[in-house]
Every structure is written in C-alpha cells, then in structure tokens.
Design a protein around this motif. Structure first.
Motif, PDB file in Angstrom:
ATOM      1  N   ILE A  18      25.008   3.762 -53.946  1.00 19.05           N
ATOM      2  CA  ILE A  18      24.126   4.881 -54.282  1.00 19.05           C
ATOM      3  C   ILE A  18      23.406   4.564 -55.593  1.00 19.05           C
ATOM      4  O   ILE A  18      24.048   4.351 -56.617  1.00 19.05           O
ATOM      5  N   HIS A  19      22.084   4.531 -55.546  1.00 16.09           N
ATOM      6  CA  HIS A  19      21.300   4.188 -56.738  1.00 16.09           C
ATOM      7  C   HIS A  19      21.135   5.397 -57.658  1.00 16.09           C
ATOM      8  O   HIS A  19      21.551   6.518 -57.342  1.00 16.09           O
ATOM      9  N   GLY A  20      20.514   5.167 -58.793  1.00 12.47           N
ATOM     10  CA  GLY A  20      20.319   6.214 -59.779  1.00 12.47           C
ATOM     11  C   GLY A  20      18.915   6.779 -59.786  1.00 12.47           C
ATOM     12  O   GLY A  20      18.122   6.560 -58.855  1.00 12.47           O
ATOM     13  N   LEU A  21      18.590   7.501 -60.843  1.00 15.54           N
ATOM     14  CA  LEU A  21      17.288   8.133 -61.001  1.00 15.54           C
ATOM     15  C   LEU A  21      16.177   7.089 -60.986  1.00 15.54           C
ATOM     16  O   LEU A  21      16.272   6.071 -61.666  1.00 15.54           O
ATOM     17  N   SER A  22      15.147   7.349 -60.195  1.00 17.03           N
ATOM     18  CA  SER A  22      13.974   6.492 -60.005  1.00 17.03           C
ATOM     19  C   SER A  22      14.296   5.184 -59.287  1.00 17.03           C
ATOM     20  O   SER A  22      13.462   4.288 -59.216  1.00 17.03           O
ATOM     21  N   GLY A  23      15.495   5.076 -58.725  1.00 18.49           N
ATOM     22  CA  GLY A  23      15.866   3.866 -57.994  1.00 18.49           C
ATOM     23  C   GLY A  23      15.445   3.936 -56.534  1.00 18.49           C
ATOM     24  O   GLY A  23      14.857   4.910 -56.065  1.00 18.49           O
ATOM     25  N   ASN A  24      15.766   2.872 -55.807  1.00 19.61           N
ATOM     26  CA  ASN A  24      15.480   2.789 -54.375  1.00 19.61           C
ATOM     27  C   ASN A  24      16.393   1.734 -53.767  1.00 19.61           C
ATOM     28  O   ASN A  24      17.221   1.139 -54.460  1.00 19.61           O
ATOM     29  N   ARG A  25      16.264   1.513 -52.463  1.00 15.15           N
ATOM     30  CA  ARG A  25      17.144   0.566 -51.780  1.00 15.15           C
ATOM     31  C   ARG A  25      16.995  -0.857 -52.317  1.00 15.15           C
ATOM     32  O   ARG A  25      17.928  -1.644 -52.285  1.00 15.15           O
ATOM     33  N   TRP A  26      15.823  -1.168 -52.867  1.00 13.43           N
ATOM     34  CA  TRP A  26      15.571  -2.543 -53.316  1.00 13.43           C
ATOM     35  C   TRP A  26      16.327  -2.868 -54.603  1.00 13.43           C
ATOM     36  O   TRP A  26      16.723  -4.010 -54.817  1.00 13.43           O
ATOM     37  N   VAL A  27      16.543  -1.879 -55.473  1.00 13.40           N
ATOM     38  CA  VAL A  27      17.285  -2.162 -56.706  1.00 13.40           C
ATOM     39  C   VAL A  27      18.752  -2.454 -56.400  1.00 13.40           C
ATOM     40  O   VAL A  27      19.465  -3.033 -57.227  1.00 13.40           O
ATOM     41  N   LEU A  28      19.191  -2.055 -55.211  1.00 10.47           N
ATOM     42  CA  LEU A  28      20.562  -2.330 -54.785  1.00 10.47           C
ATOM     43  C   LEU A  28      20.679  -3.644 -54.025  1.00 10.47           C
ATOM     44  O   LEU A  28      21.771  -4.001 -53.568  1.00 10.47           O
ATOM     45  N   GLY A  29      19.571  -4.369 -53.903  1.00 12.02           N
ATOM     46  CA  GLY A  29      19.554  -5.567 -53.071  1.00 12.02           C
ATOM     47  C   GLY A  29      20.557  -6.633 -53.472  1.00 12.02           C
ATOM     48  O   GLY A  29      21.290  -7.163 -52.625  1.00 12.02           O
ATOM     49  N   SER A  30      20.605  -6.988 -54.750  1.00 10.95           N
ATOM     50  CA  SER A  30      21.526  -8.035 -55.207  1.00 10.95           C
ATOM     51  C   SER A  30      22.971  -7.642 -54.981  1.00 10.95           C
ATOM     52  O   SER A  30      23.784  -8.443 -54.504  1.00 10.95           O
ATOM     53  N   LEU A  31      23.305  -6.410 -55.302  1.00 10.00           N
ATOM     54  CA  LEU A  31      24.666  -5.905 -55.097  1.00 10.00           C
ATOM     55  C   LEU A  31      25.004  -5.872 -53.610  1.00 10.00           C
ATOM     56  O   LEU A  31      26.106  -6.259 -53.207  1.00 10.00           O
ATOM     57  N   ASN A  32      24.057  -5.447 -52.812  1.00  6.61           N
ATOM     58  CA  ASN A  32      24.251  -5.387 -51.367  1.00  6.61           C
ATOM     59  C   ASN A  32      24.549  -6.772 -50.794  1.00  6.61           C
ATOM     60  O   ASN A  32      25.495  -6.951 -50.021  1.00  6.61           O
ATOM     61  N   ARG A  33      23.754  -7.757 -51.195  1.00  9.99           N
ATOM     62  CA  ARG A  33      23.956  -9.125 -50.693  1.00  9.99           C
ATOM     63  C   ARG A  33      25.276  -9.698 -51.176  1.00  9.99           C
ATOM     64  O   ARG A  33      25.986 -10.384 -50.428  1.00  9.99           O
ATOM     65  N   PHE A  34      25.630  -9.435 -52.411  1.00 13.83           N
ATOM     66  CA  PHE A  34      26.876  -9.960 -52.978  1.00 13.83           C
ATOM     67  C   PHE A  34      28.086  -9.424 -52.220  1.00 13.83           C
ATOM     68  O   PHE A  34      28.993 -10.183 -51.845  1.00 13.83           O
ATOM     69  N   LEU A  35      28.119  -8.125 -51.978  1.00 10.37           N
ATOM     70  CA  LEU A  35      29.270  -7.540 -51.283  1.00 10.37           C
ATOM     71  C   LEU A  35      29.313  -7.981 -49.826  1.00 10.37           C
ATOM     72  O   LEU A  35      30.401  -8.192 -49.265  1.00 10.37           O
ATOM     73  N   THR A  36      28.157  -8.134 -49.213  1.00 11.02           N
ATOM     74  CA  THR A  36      28.114  -8.605 -47.832  1.00 11.02           C
ATOM     75  C   THR A  36      28.673 -10.021 -47.730  1.00 11.02           C
ATOM     76  O   THR A  36      29.439 -10.334 -46.809  1.00 11.02           O
ATOM     77  N   ARG A  37      28.312 -10.874 -48.687  1.00 12.60           N
ATOM     78  CA  ARG A  37      28.839 -12.248 -48.699  1.00 12.60           C
ATOM     79  C   ARG A  37      30.346 -12.261 -48.896  1.00 12.60           C
ATOM     80  O   ARG A  37      31.014 -13.226 -48.516  1.00 12.60           O
ATOM     81  N   ASN A  38      30.873 -11.213 -49.507  1.00  6.56           N
ATOM     82  CA  ASN A  38      32.316 -11.146 -49.767  1.00  6.56           C
ATOM     83  C   ASN A  38      33.040 -10.246 -48.771  1.00  6.56           C
ATOM     84  O   ASN A  38      34.063  -9.636 -49.086  1.00  6.56           O
ATOM     85  N   ASP A  39      32.488 -10.176 -47.566  1.00  3.74           N
ATOM     86  CA  ASP A  39      33.163  -9.561 -46.421  1.00  3.74           C
ATOM     87  C   ASP A  39      33.318  -8.053 -46.486  1.00  3.74           C
ATOM     88  O   ASP A  39      34.298  -7.493 -45.980  1.00  3.74           O
ATOM     89  N   TYR A  40      32.340  -7.382 -47.085  1.00  2.92           N
ATOM     90  CA  TYR A  40      32.283  -5.927 -47.014  1.00  2.92           C
ATOM     91  C   TYR A  40      31.072  -5.517 -46.179  1.00  2.92           C
ATOM     92  O   TYR A  40      30.059  -6.205 -46.161  1.00  2.92           O
ATOM     93  N   ARG A  41      31.211  -4.408 -45.495  1.00  2.00           N
ATOM     94  CA  ARG A  41      30.080  -3.817 -44.785  1.00  2.00           C
ATOM     95  C   ARG A  41      29.456  -2.772 -45.685  1.00  2.00           C
ATOM     96  O   ARG A  41      30.139  -1.835 -46.115  1.00  2.00           O
ATOM     97  N   THR A  42      28.201  -2.898 -45.974  1.00  2.00           N
ATOM     98  CA  THR A  42      27.564  -2.010 -46.943  1.00  2.00           C
ATOM     99  C   THR A  42      26.555  -1.075 -46.284  1.00  2.00           C
ATOM    100  O   THR A  42      25.926  -1.404 -45.282  1.00  2.00           O
ATOM    101  N   THR A  43      26.433   0.082 -46.887  1.00  2.00           N
ATOM    102  CA  THR A  43      25.398   1.043 -46.531  1.00  2.00           C
ATOM    103  C   THR A  43      24.724   1.487 -47.818  1.00  2.00           C
ATOM    104  O   THR A  43      25.397   1.910 -48.761  1.00  2.00           O
ATOM    105  N   ARG A  44      23.405   1.363 -47.854  1.00  2.00           N
ATOM    106  CA  ARG A  44      22.666   1.825 -49.023  1.00  2.00           C
ATOM    107  C   ARG A  44      22.166   3.250 -48.752  1.00  2.00           C
ATOM    108  O   ARG A  44      21.280   3.449 -47.931  1.00  2.00           O
ATOM    109  N   TRP A  45      22.774   4.227 -49.444  1.00  2.00           N
ATOM    110  CA  TRP A  45      22.318   5.605 -49.291  1.00  2.00           C
ATOM    111  C   TRP A  45      21.238   5.872 -50.329  1.00  2.00           C
ATOM    112  O   TRP A  45      21.489   5.811 -51.538  1.00  2.00           O
TER     113      TRP A  45
END
Length: 222
Positions: A18-45
């Motif tokens: 979950i991003h913060g004020l003025s954020g969007n799905r793209w600011v979560l991109g690096s975190l999303n990719r990192f967790l996916t590479r480490n065997d987590y299933r992610t959802t960006r709300w």
C-alpha cells in the motif's frame, strides 16, 4: 507440468503493498519485483490519494479486505507513509484474525509536521493532510494500534517529511533505521533486506541500526 507450477505459485505467501500520499502502483515497482523474486505473491493496492480523506480510502480498502477475512493462510502487509495509517483505520473497524505480519515504512503514526503546515492551505484539495497532521485532534491520534499483526517499523534517517519520533507505535515488535529519505525507503537495499527478514522472522536483522525509544510527555515515542 502447468498444474504443478500453479500449485507452487499458490503456496507462496501473499503480501499486500500500500503506497502513501501522492503515490501510485509504479512507486511500489521495485519492492514488488523484489518480493516476487523472493517467492512472495504480491498485490499492489492503489488509490487516488489526493482529494479524499483517510477514512474514504479506508472504506475502499475495507471492502477489498473483506474478501480476505475468512482464510487462515498468512497475509502480510507492507505499507508506505500514509498507507500505514489507512490500514490502521481499516483494521480498527474489522475483527481481523488472519495471521500475518505488517512492515510500516516511514509511517506518520503520530502525524507529520509537513502535513500540518500543508493542510493549512490545501485541506480542501487534500483532506488527508489534516488526518495525518500533528494536530492533537487529527485522525492519527485517535486510531488504536494494530494488535492483530506482528508489526515492524522502518524509518529513514534522512526523512524530511515524517520525523523519527512519529514513526514509533506502541505495539511494534521491532524498529530500525535505514540511511535514506522518505521515498527512497521503498527501494533502498537495506530497507528491502529488512522487509524480507521481518516477513520471515517477525523481527529485523541483528545488524540493523536501532535507536532505543522512550515515551515523551506527549505520549510519543522518542
């Protein structure tokens, strides 16, 4: 082969970002990719953070999470800034018993001085600024702690938007600092490493930078 691969994916633990004020799905991109590479299933709300209050965002997130309540599988959360406040507002209104962990990145748990100043002129454009301000009657000071999730907090030593003492929360299992600013914390290598470690172990690494917190007269941990 495809059926087996599908089963492997389904066994991965889920993490909602979950991003913060003025954020969007793209600011979560690096975190999303990192967790996916480490065997987590992610959802960006994601949500349109400008123009609405924290409680309006919380109502949307609650509707989303109501479909997740019945499962007994672990469900984790990683929130950035105001995203953590939205989640706190939701869980305060739900009987959330699903197991999981919560990592809060730079959360204004006791408000943001910058938000307080900005809200004076921008409240009507962005009501959420008042919700996360340091004013005594702001929403952040009325929310209970999240006691249904093991909670870890990561703060940035160079954060100019959320001061360090505001990031502490009474029921935190652990609290560490990384050498970066407010937005960089989403992709800083140390931050990513600590997020992953907490999701696996419920505490941060022994080598992480910690500052001992004590209660101030205002009830804020400093």
């Amino acid at each position: 082969m495809e059926a087996r691969d599908h089963q492997e994916i389904d066994r991965r633990q889920r993490v909602i970002l979950i991003h913060g004020l003025s954020g969007n799905r793209w600011v979560l991109g690096s975190l999303n990719r990192f967790l996916t590479r480490n065997d987590y299933r992610t959802t960006r709300w994601c949500y349109r953070s400008v123009g609405n209050s924290v409680m309006n965002h919380a109502r949307r997130l609650k509707a989303f999470l109501e479909e997740e309540v019945g499962s007994t599988e672990p469900l984790h959360f990683v929130t950035h800034s105001m995203g953590g406040i939205i989640l706190r507002a939701v869980l305060a209104d739900m009987n959330w018993q699903r197991p999981g962990k919560l990592v809060m990145l730079a959360p204004p748990n006791h408000g943001s001085r910058v938000a307080a100043m900005a809200s004076r002129g921008l409240h009507y454009l962005c009501p959420a600024l008042s919700d996360i301000s340091t004013a005594p009657d702001s929403l952040v000071h009325r929310l209970p702690v999240v006691d249904s999730l093991d909670t870890g907090v990561i703060a940035g030593t160079q954060d100019l938007l959320v001061h360090l003492e505001s990031t502490y929360i009474a029921n935190q299992a652990d609290h560490v600092l990384v050498p970066c600013g407010h937005n960089r914390i989403l992709r800083h290598p140390e931050s990513l490493r600590e997020i992953l470690y907490f999701l696996k172990h419920g505490h941060f690494t022994e080598a992480a930078h910690r500052v001992v917190a004590t209660a101030s007269t205002r009830g804020v941990m400093v």
